[in-house]
Design an enzyme around this catalytic site. Structure first.
Site, PDB file in Angstrom:
ATOM      1  N   LYS A  22       0.884  -1.274  -0.020  1.00  0.00           N
ATOM      2  CA  LYS A  22       0.060   0.036   0.235  1.00  0.00           C
ATOM      3  C   LYS A  22       0.938   1.209   0.029  1.00  0.00           C
ATOM      4  O   LYS A  22       0.729   2.235  -0.846  1.00  0.00           O
ATOM      5  CB  LYS A  22      -0.858   0.086   1.413  1.00  0.00           C
ATOM      6  CG  LYS A  22      -1.500   1.224   1.528  1.00  0.00           C
ATOM      7  CD  LYS A  22      -2.113   1.346   2.760  1.00  0.00           C
ATOM      8  CE  LYS A  22      -1.612   1.631   4.254  1.00  0.00           C
ATOM      9  NZ  LYS A  22      -1.224   3.181   4.381  1.00  0.00           N
ATOM     10  N   ASN A  23       1.961   1.277   0.816  1.00  0.00           N
ATOM     11  CA  ASN A  23       2.742   2.477   0.968  1.00  0.00           C
ATOM     12  C   ASN A  23       3.683   2.775  -0.206  1.00  0.00           C
ATOM     13  O   ASN A  23       4.166   3.832  -0.197  1.00  0.00           O
ATOM     14  CB  ASN A  23       3.673   2.408   2.177  1.00  0.00           C
ATOM     15  CG  ASN A  23       2.722   2.752   3.512  1.00  0.00           C
ATOM     16  OD1 ASN A  23       1.261   3.024   3.392  1.00  0.00           O
ATOM     17  ND2 ASN A  23       3.082   2.566   4.667  1.00  0.00           N
ATOM     18  N   ARG A  92      -4.794  10.593   4.885  1.00  0.00           N
ATOM     19  CA  ARG A  92      -3.616  11.477   5.190  1.00  0.00           C
ATOM     20  C   ARG A  92      -2.870  11.693   4.125  1.00  0.00           C
ATOM     21  O   ARG A  92      -2.245  12.632   3.684  1.00  0.00           O
ATOM     22  CB  ARG A  92      -2.904  11.353   6.623  1.00  0.00           C
ATOM     23  CG  ARG A  92      -3.692  11.338   7.820  1.00  0.00           C
ATOM     24  CD  ARG A  92      -2.742  11.091   8.963  1.00  0.00           C
ATOM     25  NE  ARG A  92      -1.549  12.114   8.902  1.00  0.00           N
ATOM     26  CZ  ARG A  92      -1.572  13.208   9.374  1.00  0.00           C
ATOM     27  NH1 ARG A  92      -2.429  13.780   9.738  1.00  0.00           N
ATOM     28  NH2 ARG A  92      -0.605  13.799   9.067  1.00  0.00           N
ATOM     29  N   CYS A 116      -4.150  12.663  13.866  1.00  0.00           N
ATOM     30  CA  CYS A 116      -4.765  11.243  13.856  1.00  0.00           C
ATOM     31  C   CYS A 116      -4.599  10.653  14.913  1.00  0.00           C
ATOM     32  O   CYS A 116      -4.112  11.034  16.023  1.00  0.00           O
ATOM     33  CB  CYS A 116      -4.224  10.767  12.468  1.00  0.00           C
ATOM     34  SG  CYS A 116      -2.736   9.921  12.658  1.00  0.00           S
ATOM     35  N   ARG A 121       1.132  14.306  13.775  1.00  0.00           N
ATOM     36  CA  ARG A 121       1.519  13.983  12.569  1.00  0.00           C
ATOM     37  C   ARG A 121       1.560  15.454  11.415  1.00  0.00           C
ATOM     38  O   ARG A 121       0.709  15.523  10.687  1.00  0.00           O
ATOM     39  CB  ARG A 121       0.890  13.042  11.819  1.00  0.00           C
ATOM     40  CG  ARG A 121       0.947  11.719  12.493  1.00  0.00           C
ATOM     41  CD  ARG A 121       0.120  10.516  11.912  1.00  0.00           C
ATOM     42  NE  ARG A 121       0.940  10.167  10.517  1.00  0.00           N
ATOM     43  CZ  ARG A 121       0.503   8.993   9.839  1.00  0.00           C
ATOM     44  NH1 ARG A 121      -0.438   8.481  10.293  1.00  0.00           N
ATOM     45  NH2 ARG A 121       1.362   8.655   8.916  1.00  0.00           N
ATOM     46  N   PRO A 122       2.271  16.396  11.801  1.00  0.00           N
ATOM     47  CA  PRO A 122       2.500  17.759  10.887  1.00  0.00           C
ATOM     48  C   PRO A 122       2.871  17.477   9.568  1.00  0.00           C
ATOM     49  O   PRO A 122       3.607  16.520   9.558  1.00  0.00           O
ATOM     50  CB  PRO A 122       3.117  18.628  11.942  1.00  0.00           C
ATOM     51  CG  PRO A 122       4.030  17.683  12.671  1.00  0.00           C
ATOM     52  CD  PRO A 122       3.181  16.354  12.960  1.00  0.00           C
ATOM     53  N   LEU A 125       7.306  19.912   7.327  1.00  0.00           N
ATOM     54  CA  LEU A 125       8.571  19.768   6.555  1.00  0.00           C
ATOM     55  C   LEU A 125       8.443  19.489   5.037  1.00  0.00           C
ATOM     56  O   LEU A 125       9.156  20.075   4.439  1.00  0.00           O
ATOM     57  CB  LEU A 125       9.182  18.393   6.984  1.00  0.00           C
ATOM     58  CG  LEU A 125       9.699  18.494   8.369  1.00  0.00           C
ATOM     59  CD1 LEU A 125      10.139  16.950   9.000  1.00  0.00           C
ATOM     60  CD2 LEU A 125      10.602  19.546   8.914  1.00  0.00           C
ATOM     61  N   ASP A 307       5.656   0.800  11.769  1.00  0.00           N
ATOM     62  CA  ASP A 307       4.150   0.023  11.460  1.00  0.00           C
ATOM     63  C   ASP A 307       4.199  -1.399  12.077  1.00  0.00           C
ATOM     64  O   ASP A 307       3.167  -2.324  11.693  1.00  0.00           O
ATOM     65  CB  ASP A 307       4.182  -0.094   9.969  1.00  0.00           C
ATOM     66  CG  ASP A 307       3.841   1.528   9.486  1.00  0.00           C
ATOM     67  OD1 ASP A 307       3.166   2.140  10.228  1.00  0.00           O
ATOM     68  OD2 ASP A 307       3.738   1.484   8.339  1.00  0.00           O
ATOM     69  N   LEU A 329       8.718   7.063  16.803  1.00  0.00           N
ATOM     70  CA  LEU A 329       8.359   7.941  15.879  1.00  0.00           C
ATOM     71  C   LEU A 329       7.071   8.655  15.916  1.00  0.00           C
ATOM     72  O   LEU A 329       6.853   9.735  15.654  1.00  0.00           O
ATOM     73  CB  LEU A 329       8.351   7.029  14.406  1.00  0.00           C
ATOM     74  CG  LEU A 329       9.507   6.611  13.854  1.00  0.00           C
ATOM     75  CD1 LEU A 329       9.322   6.016  12.617  1.00  0.00           C
ATOM     76  CD2 LEU A 329      10.526   7.840  13.410  1.00  0.00           C
ATOM     77  N   ARG A 400      -8.432  -0.449   5.358  1.00  0.00           N
ATOM     78  CA  ARG A 400      -7.556   0.536   4.852  1.00  0.00           C
ATOM     79  C   ARG A 400      -6.460   0.209   4.101  1.00  0.00           C
ATOM     80  O   ARG A 400      -5.871   0.600   3.211  1.00  0.00           O
ATOM     81  CB  ARG A 400      -7.293   1.606   5.681  1.00  0.00           C
ATOM     82  CG  ARG A 400      -8.467   2.740   6.069  1.00  0.00           C
ATOM     83  CD  ARG A 400      -7.927   3.864   6.911  1.00  0.00           C
ATOM     84  NE  ARG A 400      -6.544   4.180   6.367  1.00  0.00           N
ATOM     85  CZ  ARG A 400      -5.700   4.565   7.000  1.00  0.00           C
ATOM     86  NH1 ARG A 400      -5.719   4.636   8.221  1.00  0.00           N
ATOM     87  NH2 ARG A 400      -4.596   4.925   6.507  1.00  0.00           N
TER      88      ARG A 400
HETATM   89  C1  UD1 Z   1       4.847   6.914   6.458  1.00  0.00           C
HETATM   90  C2  UD1 Z   1       3.893   5.848   6.352  1.00  0.00           C
HETATM   91  C3  UD1 Z   1       3.459   5.196   7.699  1.00  0.00           C
HETATM   92  C4  UD1 Z   1       4.660   4.923   8.437  1.00  0.00           C
HETATM   93  C5  UD1 Z   1       5.484   6.381   8.704  1.00  0.00           C
HETATM   94  C6  UD1 Z   1       6.841   5.917   9.420  1.00  0.00           C
HETATM   95  C7  UD1 Z   1       2.800   6.192   4.086  1.00  0.00           C
HETATM   96  C8  UD1 Z   1       1.605   6.247   3.396  1.00  0.00           C
HETATM   97  N1  UD1 Z   1       2.825   6.113   5.551  1.00  0.00           N
HETATM   98  O1  UD1 Z   1       3.980   8.164   6.989  1.00  0.00           O
HETATM   99  O2  UD1 Z   1       2.843   3.988   7.515  1.00  0.00           O
HETATM  100  O3  UD1 Z   1       4.265   4.632  10.053  1.00  0.00           O
HETATM  101  O4  UD1 Z   1       5.807   6.534   7.280  1.00  0.00           O
HETATM  102  O5  UD1 Z   1       7.581   5.104   8.830  1.00  0.00           O
HETATM  103  O6  UD1 Z   1       3.699   5.896   3.537  1.00  0.00           O
HETATM  104  N2  UD1 Z   1       7.013  14.710  10.693  1.00  0.00           N
HETATM  105  C9  UD1 Z   1       7.264  16.063  10.930  1.00  0.00           C
HETATM  106  N3  UD1 Z   1       6.600  17.081   9.999  1.00  0.00           N
HETATM  107  C10 UD1 Z   1       6.521  16.373   8.854  1.00  0.00           C
HETATM  108  C11 UD1 Z   1       6.514  15.224   8.444  1.00  0.00           C
HETATM  109  C12 UD1 Z   1       6.858  14.293   9.394  1.00  0.00           C
HETATM  110  O7  UD1 Z   1       7.448  16.495  12.297  1.00  0.00           O
HETATM  111  O8  UD1 Z   1       6.320  17.416   7.901  1.00  0.00           O
HETATM  112  C13 UD1 Z   1       7.246  13.676  11.992  1.00  0.00           C
HETATM  113  C14 UD1 Z   1       6.158  12.703  12.049  1.00  0.00           C
HETATM  114  O9  UD1 Z   1       5.335  13.470  12.890  1.00  0.00           O
HETATM  115  C15 UD1 Z   1       6.700  11.533  12.525  1.00  0.00           C
HETATM  116  C16 UD1 Z   1       8.098  11.465  11.863  1.00  0.00           C
HETATM  117  O10 UD1 Z   1       8.109  12.730  11.122  1.00  0.00           O
HETATM  118  O11 UD1 Z   1       7.040  11.653  13.852  1.00  0.00           O
HETATM  119  C17 UD1 Z   1       7.935  10.349  10.703  1.00  0.00           C
HETATM  120  O12 UD1 Z   1       6.749  10.746  10.124  1.00  0.00           O
HETATM  121  P1  UD1 Z   1       6.723  10.576   8.396  1.00  0.00           P
HETATM  122  O13 UD1 Z   1       7.967   9.488   7.889  1.00  0.00           O
HETATM  123  O14 UD1 Z   1       6.338  11.663   7.639  1.00  0.00           O
HETATM  124  O15 UD1 Z   1       5.408   9.628   8.186  1.00  0.00           O
HETATM  125  P2  UD1 Z   1       4.426   9.522   7.016  1.00  0.00           P
HETATM  126  O16 UD1 Z   1       5.259   9.724   5.784  1.00  0.00           O
HETATM  127  O17 UD1 Z   1       3.239  10.231   7.565  1.00  0.00           O
END
Ligand code: UD1
Length: 421
Positions: A22-23, A92, A116, A121-122, A125, A307, A329, A400
């Protein structure tokens, strides 16, 4: 609403064919926005998140044919650039259209994803990086409004945290930018690697694939020519079914997998006393003489995946002794703990650290509620070994991301059925 009913304490045995990831499929589908040609994609998983993204692409004007595991998609017809709240609130990962829409059209609006179940989950970045590439970003009435004059400009992006979808968004934006983009502290997940490889096959020069520094030479808004491709196997789905084998202390084989994507997961099973046999495309877990406790810290790939945290916690309830799981994370990814406790697990939480006092055969079936995707699968796993009947409610979370879960579990002799409330 559907729920799953499981009669626990059955020995499991058999083989499960793993679906596409999926990812990986989500960013790859979003990347089709960058394409000049119609694209054939195979090994698409049959899960709700994919249908949600296809619906969004359809709302943007794409046309597609979806036939079981294959999709043929044409995005030449795209004529809208708004990802509405109705779609983003259900998934998301819709944020993945931000980079490619902005790169292709010079403007777009994407509903700002809210918090969520697993944390804040901001997406700051993602936005900061696009601004560094010349985008103007405003948040108005709950929408990210992004514009750029002409093409996005290549830039050096240093991510303060490793972000999977952030890296993917910038990869897609950079593919159509003017000049070279360097992403420092990029994510190295296999799903990011496949996106790089598909973009490379579509004509984008990309270096450093699979490392934490990726450089992308942009096409200056010229659309790409995609080749047909097949989605990589879902390492989290594979890990989850290996956990089914582990928790039931049974022999289960997952096939159609990429075993080296699961190195950290295999290592933790081995620490718990399980024996695994691995060949090129399959992994078999064999029963442990005694299930040992384990210490796990979730980190970015190639470390142990967040995950898989909930599923290993379920397995740890069956160990002989105390396991420690540190979730690095997501600050709130412990919604499954209170539900596992309802099944009789002995778990205490202190900040990001869960302490699990395992006792074999200690769980007793009852009603539990799924709260997020992976938490749901942990409850199903616990149900497989609980004494009596477990009902897992709100399984729309599960749907999902798990392709025909109860069918696959039935194939390895689990007693599980889907019912309606
Ligand atoms: C993706 C995966 C999710 C997995 C996660 C971590 C998909 C669709 N989803 O989620 O299944 O659990 O990676 O392996 O691929 N963060 C910030 N600011 C940002 C972006 C991220 O602070 O702009 C933080 C997040 O809150 C979190 C960390 O960075 O603490 C990692 O998140 P991120 O790798 O971005 O997760 P996703 O890409 O949302």
């Amino acid at each position: 609403m559907d729920y799953l009913e499981i009669i626990g304490q059955q020995k499991l045995s058999g083989v499960i064919k793993i679906s596409g990831a999926k990812n990986a499929a989500l960013p790859l589908l979003a990347s089709t926005i960058l394409s000049a040609n119609t694209i054939n994609i195979s090994n698409i998983p049959n899960v709700a998140d994919i249908k949600t993204l296809l619906k969004l692409l359809g709302m943007l004007g794409a046309t597609y044919k979806h036939d079981d595991t294959n999709i043929t998609i044409n995005t030449k017809t795209l004529n809208q650039t708004k990802a509405t709240y109705e779609i983003v609130k259900t998934m998301r990962a819709s944020i993945l259209v931000l980079g490619p829409l902005l790169a292709r059209f010079g403007h777009c609006e994407v509903s700002l994803p809210g918090g969520c179940a697993i944390g804040q989950r901001p997406v700051d970045l993602h936005l900061k990086a696009l601004e560094q590439m010349g985008a103007k970003i405003e948040i108005k009435a709950g929408y990210i409004q992004a514009t750029v004059d002409g093409a996005l400009k290549g830039a050096t992006i240093v991510f303060d945290k490793v972000t999977v979808t952030g890296t993917e968004n910038i990869l897609m934006a950079a593919a159509l930018a003017n000049g070279k983009t360097t992403i420092i502290n990029a994510a190295k997940e296999p799903e990011v690697v496949q996106l790089c490889e598909v973009l490379k096959d579509a004509g984008v020069q990309i270096d450093g694939i699979g490392t934490n520094t990726i450089t992308i030479e942009g096409s200056n808004k010229e659309l790409l020519n995609f080749k047909p491709f097949s989605i990589i196997p879902d390492r989290i789905e594979a890990g989850t079914y290996l956990c089914a084998g582990a928790i039931a202390n049974s022999t289960v084989r997952v096939q159609n997998v990429e075993p080296n994507h699961l190195d950290s997961v295999i290592a933790k099973f081995e620490e718990m006393g399980f024996v695994l046999s691995v060949d090129e495309t399959s992994i078999t877990i064999h029963p442990a003489h005694e299930i040992k406790p384990v210490n796990i810290t979730t980190t970015e790939y190639p470390g142990f995946p967040t995950d898989m945290q909930a599923q290993f916690m379920a397995v740890a309830t069956m160990a002989n002794g105390v396991s420690i799981i540190d979730e690095k994370l997501f600050e709130n990814r412990f919604m499954h703990v209170s539900e596992l406790i309802r099944l009789g697990a002995d778990i205490t939480l202190n900040g990001t650290v869960a302490t699990i006092k395992g006792t074999p055969n200690s769980l007793i079936g009852t009603d539990v509620m799924a709260t997020d995707l992976r938490a749901s699968s942990a409850l199903v796993l616990a149900g497989l070994v609980a004494n009596g009947v477990t009902k897992v409610h709100r399984i729309y979370h599960l749907d999902r991301g798990y392709d025909r879960l109860e069918e696959k579990l039935k194939n390895i002799d689990a007693q599980i059925k889907r019912e309606q409330e």
